[in-house]
Design a protein around this motif. Structure first.
Motif, short mmCIF file in Angstrom:
data_model
loop_
_atom_site.label_atom_id
_atom_site.label_comp_id
_atom_site.label_asym_id
_atom_site.label_seq_id
_atom_site.Cartn_x
_atom_site.Cartn_y
_atom_site.Cartn_z
N GLY A 15 -115.87 -21.69 1.11
CA GLY A 15 -114.80 -21.97 0.15
C GLY A 15 -114.21 -23.36 0.28
N GLU A 16 -114.50 -24.07 1.37
CA GLU A 16 -113.91 -25.40 1.57
C GLU A 16 -114.85 -26.49 1.04
OE1 GLU A 16 -111.01 -26.24 2.32
OE2 GLU A 16 -111.05 -28.26 3.17
N PRO A 17 -114.34 -27.37 0.15
CA PRO A 17 -115.24 -28.35 -0.46
C PRO A 17 -115.63 -29.50 0.48
CG PRO A 17 -112.98 -28.76 -1.16
CD PRO A 17 -112.95 -27.51 -0.31
N THR A 18 -116.82 -30.04 0.23
CA THR A 18 -117.20 -31.34 0.82
C THR A 18 -117.86 -32.15 -0.29
OG1 THR A 18 -117.61 -30.30 2.96
CG2 THR A 18 -118.39 -32.55 2.69
N ARG A 19 -117.26 -33.23 -0.66
CA ARG A 19 -117.83 -34.16 -1.65
C ARG A 19 -118.59 -35.23 -0.86
NH1 ARG A 19 -114.15 -35.34 -6.42
NH2 ARG A 19 -115.25 -33.44 -7.04
N ILE A 20 -119.91 -35.23 -1.00
CA ILE A 20 -120.78 -36.09 -0.18
C ILE A 20 -121.20 -37.29 -1.03
CG2 ILE A 20 -122.94 -36.14 1.13
CD1 ILE A 20 -122.55 -32.89 1.03
N ALA A 66 -117.42 -36.58 2.69
CA ALA A 66 -118.27 -37.06 3.78
C ALA A 66 -119.12 -38.21 3.27
CB ALA A 66 -119.17 -35.93 4.28
N VAL A 67 -119.37 -39.19 4.14
CA VAL A 67 -120.21 -40.33 3.78
C VAL A 67 -121.37 -40.41 4.78
CG1 VAL A 67 -120.28 -42.82 3.41
CG2 VAL A 67 -118.17 -41.55 2.89
N PRO A 68 -122.59 -40.07 4.34
CA PRO A 68 -123.75 -40.25 5.22
C PRO A 68 -124.03 -41.75 5.38
CG PRO A 68 -124.24 -38.71 3.40
CD PRO A 68 -122.94 -39.42 3.07
N PHE A 79 -119.60 -39.78 8.37
CA PHE A 79 -118.17 -39.73 8.70
C PHE A 79 -117.43 -38.95 7.62
CE2 PHE A 79 -118.44 -44.01 6.67
CZ PHE A 79 -117.43 -43.92 5.72
N PHE A 80 -116.20 -38.55 7.95
CA PHE A 80 -115.47 -37.57 7.14
C PHE A 80 -114.14 -38.14 6.66
CE2 PHE A 80 -118.01 -35.42 10.39
CZ PHE A 80 -118.87 -34.70 9.56
N MET A 81 -113.74 -37.74 5.47
CA MET A 81 -112.48 -38.25 4.92
C MET A 81 -111.78 -37.16 4.11
SD MET A 81 -114.26 -40.76 2.13
CE MET A 81 -115.33 -40.14 0.84
N ASP A 82 -110.48 -37.34 3.91
CA ASP A 82 -109.72 -36.37 3.12
C ASP A 82 -108.75 -37.13 2.21
OD1 ASP A 82 -107.43 -36.94 4.73
OD2 ASP A 82 -108.15 -35.52 6.24
N THR A 83 -107.80 -36.44 1.62
CA THR A 83 -106.89 -37.10 0.69
C THR A 83 -105.96 -38.09 1.39
OG1 THR A 83 -105.36 -35.27 0.97
CG2 THR A 83 -106.84 -35.16 -0.92
N LEU A 94 -119.87 -30.92 8.16
CA LEU A 94 -121.21 -31.12 8.74
C LEU A 94 -122.18 -30.07 8.20
CD1 LEU A 94 -122.55 -32.87 10.98
CD2 LEU A 94 -122.14 -30.97 12.51
N ILE A 95 -121.72 -28.82 8.12
CA ILE A 95 -122.57 -27.74 7.59
C ILE A 95 -122.93 -28.04 6.13
CG2 ILE A 95 -122.60 -25.26 7.00
CD1 ILE A 95 -120.75 -24.84 9.51
N GLY A 96 -121.95 -28.54 5.37
CA GLY A 96 -122.19 -28.88 3.97
C GLY A 96 -123.18 -30.03 3.82
N VAL A 97 -122.99 -31.09 4.61
CA VAL A 97 -123.86 -32.28 4.50
C VAL A 97 -125.30 -31.93 4.87
CG1 VAL A 97 -124.33 -34.56 5.48
CG2 VAL A 97 -121.99 -33.93 4.90
N VAL A 98 -125.48 -31.22 5.98
CA VAL A 98 -126.84 -30.87 6.43
C VAL A 98 -127.51 -29.99 5.37
CG1 VAL A 98 -128.12 -29.55 8.16
CG2 VAL A 98 -126.39 -31.20 8.89
#
Ligand code: PYC
Length: 323
Positions: A15-20, A66-68, A79-83, A94-98
């Motif tokens: 349920g938690e978003p990751t915009r890659i 996240a920015v690969p 690396f990871f970022m938020d608002t 990490l689970i989302g990016v992989v």
């Protein structure tokens, strides 16, 4: 009119978003030797891109990203970022990016991968069937308990345990903040958690391993009924919809140090929307007299879409968070 484009693939993990971010970031704003250096350069020179993709009107108050980035130390750098800024490590991200990069053919379909994050190297195990990533497990960087801080909230003393698990967490019993965790309304956690984080950081907790200040970025509210339900509040009041990967690691470390969790014993944790992660401690050691654990957490992510975002130079509104 001039237009800059950013290409992303979006996922959700429990349920938690990751915009890659796959394309659009200028290479020189990501220069550096390590992923941490690349992240720091991005923050110093292109923080507006984070705001553009995380905040409104393109993102929302609980967006995560996240920015690969290239690395020669691992199979993948990210690396990871938020608002509000950046986190050194993020389990759901990490689970989302992989998941997204393997399913798009941009990472090899290997059962084992190493990922460099600003917090350090993380080993990842992937279960794939028919080209679909079914589950991702990560062995986090070292985790340990820093100290217990007692702060006053509404005239009542509240005990927060500070734990490092890639980020610094303040772990607190939800009851002590007057919050009932399995209620329908997770947003009730936000204000008490932010107030607690302010008070804890004012007390300047210390990291006993590095000897530096332990600045808390996230508050983990736990249920006192032993249900292993939790709610993590981070950034400017974002609520993690997933059980929070690094938060789960903090929880496992506390359980182990308290004598409630043996090495190898598995625990299922449940987040605010009912999604679950599984975790266990795979190994322990001692550093500077402190018990250090190696926590492993697993979960599942899904791709939710792909986007081409525009930044038009005649659009003067900019990015914002509604407060
Ligand atoms: O999954 O580690 C995590 C995380 C941190 C903040 C949001 N999610």
């Amino acid at each position: 009119m001039e237009r800059t484009e950013f290409i992303t693939v979006d996922t959700h993990t429990g349920g938690e978003p990751t915009r890659i971010v796959l394309d659009g970031i200028e290479a020189d704003t990501l220069a550096g030797e390590t992923v941490r250096e690349r992240r720091d350069r991005f923050e110093a020179t292109a923080d507006g891109v984070r705001k553009l993709l995380m905040q409104e009107p393109r993102g929302h108050a609980d967006m995560f990203g996240a920015v690969p980035v290239p690395t020669d130390r691992a199979d993948l750098g990210v690396f990871f970022m938020d608002t509000d800024g950046y986190l050194d490590m993020c389990g759901h991200g990490l689970i989302g990016v992989v998941t997204a990069l393997i399913e798009r053919g941009e990472l090899p379909e290997a059962p084992e991968l190493t990922v460099e994050t600003p917090a350090g190297l993380v080993d990842v195990t992937v279960k794939i069937a028919d080209g679909v990533v079914r589950r991702v497990a990560f062995e986090n960087v070292d985790s340990y308990v820093c100290e217990t801080v007692t702060v006053e909230q509404d005239g009542v003393p509240v005990e927060a345990r500070i734990v490092y698990s890639g980020n610094y967490f303040a772990v607190v019993d939800a009851d002590s903040l007057g919050v009932v965790l399995n209620s329908e309304d997770a947003t009730q956690c936000i204000d008490p958690a932010l107030e607690l984080r302010r008070a804890v950081n004012d007390a300047a907790p210390k990291d006993p391993v590095t000897g530096t200040r332990a600045t808390v970025s996230a508050v983990e509210l736990t249920a006192s009924d032993d249900s292993d339900r939790s709610c993590v509040v981070f950034a400017d009041g974002s609520v993690d919809r997933s059980p929070c990967g690094t938060g789960t690691c903090a929880r496992l470390t506390l359980h182990h140090v308290d004598g409630d969790l043996a090495v190898g014993e598995r625990v299922e944790v449940t987040g605010p929307v009912g999604s679950t992660f599984e975790g266990y401690i795979t190994d322990t050691s001692v550093d500077s007299g402190v018990t250090v654990t190696s926590p492993v957490v697993s979960g599942t992510a899904h791709i939710t879409g792909e986007h081409t975002f525009y930044q038009n130079d005649d659009d003067t509104l900019g990015s914002f968070t509604l407060s």
